[in-house]
Design an enzyme around this catalytic site. Structure first.
Site, PDB file in Angstrom:
ATOM      1  N   ASP A 117       7.971  29.001  83.676  1.00  0.00           N
ATOM      2  CA  ASP A 117       8.805  30.071  84.220  1.00  0.00           C
ATOM      3  C   ASP A 117       8.782  31.308  83.334  1.00  0.00           C
ATOM      4  O   ASP A 117       8.639  32.439  83.807  1.00  0.00           O
ATOM      5  CB  ASP A 117      10.249  29.590  84.378  1.00  0.00           C
ATOM      6  CG  ASP A 117      10.376  28.446  85.361  1.00  0.00           C
ATOM      7  OD1 ASP A 117       9.381  28.124  86.031  1.00  0.00           O
ATOM      8  OD2 ASP A 117      11.474  27.870  85.455  1.00  0.00           O
ATOM      9  N   THR A 146       4.026  19.193  86.877  1.00  0.00           N
ATOM     10  CA  THR A 146       2.789  18.959  86.116  1.00  0.00           C
ATOM     11  C   THR A 146       2.878  19.544  84.713  1.00  0.00           C
ATOM     12  O   THR A 146       2.131  19.134  83.830  1.00  0.00           O
ATOM     13  CB  THR A 146       1.584  19.596  86.821  1.00  0.00           C
ATOM     14  OG1 THR A 146       1.867  20.982  87.062  1.00  0.00           O
ATOM     15  CG2 THR A 146       1.270  18.906  88.146  1.00  0.00           C
TER      16      THR A 146
END
Length: 387
Positions: A173, A37
């Site tokens: 991340d 996403t």
């Protein structure tokens, strides 16, 4: 070898025959929900975890960067004014890249001796690269006494991965590794980069299980998924002028173009749209203690990733199926890009040890693969200090 700040410090003294002056550490990450996403301007719900990277360093004033990577028993030395992306991408790229990116962002840095080691398993979808990049930027920050927000660190770390390591990742991340907080998940708006902290319940833990399948297909297939989505978005943006990304598309809007876009594009976009909805619902559910709803959403996420986005594999599906039948587990899904790597499982803390044992045994019986299963907890992001 299991690394710690003490063990990395001891290695530094052996390698460089002196004492380090600064230290940094940062966690890997598990994405609870919100997969594929981020590059659609959507929402993700990751958490930094207590598998971490550690680095120590002392500064230099001669423009030389020397790095010893404990996990590879390898050293690299480079002059900062000659630092460029390497022809071959390997561990040197992930350790030198953050300093290159730091300099590109016009922050001061005159060189350093550095030792880095990580407890985040490489290639398993737990963001070992982001953990290393953020940790080393923590070293640059500590040595230069620069005051930067965790978001700024994440942006510089992402640039290192995109431009120095040639990996077209989003920023999730690096943000999780840099901005995480203990006992919290981060709801990240990938368009605005705004974050909201979501408290995770103390009675529940996350368990990550390694499928044993390296994510060797991920890069090429990742690019294909993006192009398949783009093919559908061309038609949608012609009809709906306000739409900038899949994040702006509702299921009703998608259904209006069914039959006018490739069938595969329809399924890819159906995943992105429904996954956004699941992620926002899961964040609200965690806030209010809705553990079972969160688990159901994780299961739905995996099914969508497997069938609509087609980024699962037999081994990941097997792990999810086995986990779903073990007492104490309320939700399981693949985490990371897919095509291998890890699953994340939401498990009651009192059942966690037995869950890990059963999952290992049953997965080996089903596949012949000996898996690593780890209990991880939401932990702090980047930490830095001076000795």
């Amino acid at each position: 070898m299991r690394h710690s700040l003490d063990s990395i410090t001891a290695i530094f003294k052996q390698v460089f025959a002196t004492n380090p002056t600064v230290w940094a550490d940062a966690g890997g990450r598990v994405n609870i929900i919100g997969e594929h996403t981020d590059y659609h301007d959507g929402f993700v719900l990751p958490t930094a975890i207590d598998l971490r990277s550690y680095a120590v360093a002392s500064g230099r004033d001669d423009g030389i960067l020397r790095i010893y990577a404990a996990d590879y028993d390898g050293s690299v030395q480079v002059a900062l004014d000659e630092l460029r992306p390497f022809q071959q991408i390997d561990w040197r790229s992930y350790t030198c890249g953050p300093f290159w990116s730091w300099l590109k962002a016009e922050h001061p840095f005159t060189g350093a001796d550095v030792v880095i080691g990580s407890n985040v398993p490489a290639g398993g979808g737990l963001s070992s690269s982001a953990s290393i990049e953020v940790t080393l930027l923590g070293i640059a920050k500590a040595l230069s006494n620069e005051i930067l927000s965790c978001l700024n660190i994440a942006i510089i770390a992402r640039a290192a991965e995109n431009l120095f390591c040639d990996v077209p990742c989003g920023i999730m991340d690096q943000m999780a590794s840099s901005c995480g907080q203990k006992h919290k998940a981060l709801l990240i708006d990938c368009r605005s980069l705004e974050t909201k902290l979501v408290t995770t319940p103390n009675d529940w833990v996350f368990v990550v299980a390694d499928s044993g399948v390296p994510r060797s297909l991920a890069t090429g297939e990742y690019a294909r998924r993006r192009s398949e989505c783009d093919a559908g978005m061309k038609t949608i943006t012609q009809l709906y002028k306000h739409v900038r990304a899949a994040r702006d598309v509702s299921m009703d809007m998608l259904n209006t173009v069914k039959g006018r876009i490739p069938e595969v594009s329809f399924r890819r976009l159906r995943h992105a749209i429904s996954e956004n909805e699941r992620t926002l619902t899961a964040a609200d559910a965690l806030k209010t203690g809705g553990i079972y709803l969160t688990g159901q959403l994780m299961q739905q996420s995996h099914e969508s990733l497997a069938k609509d986005y087609e980024v699962s594999c037999r081994e990941l599906d097997t792990l999810v199926e086995i986990a779903s039948g073990i007492k104490g587990c309320v939700g399981a899904r693949l985490t990371g890009a897919g095509f291998g790597g890890n699953t994340v499982n939401l498990v009651h803390k009192d059942a966690a040890n037995d869950f890990c044992s059963q999952l290992k045994t049953k997965y080996r019986e089903a596949t012949g693969i000996k898996t690593a299963v780890r209990i991880v907890r939401p932990s702090a992001g980047l930490q830095t200090g001076r000795f």
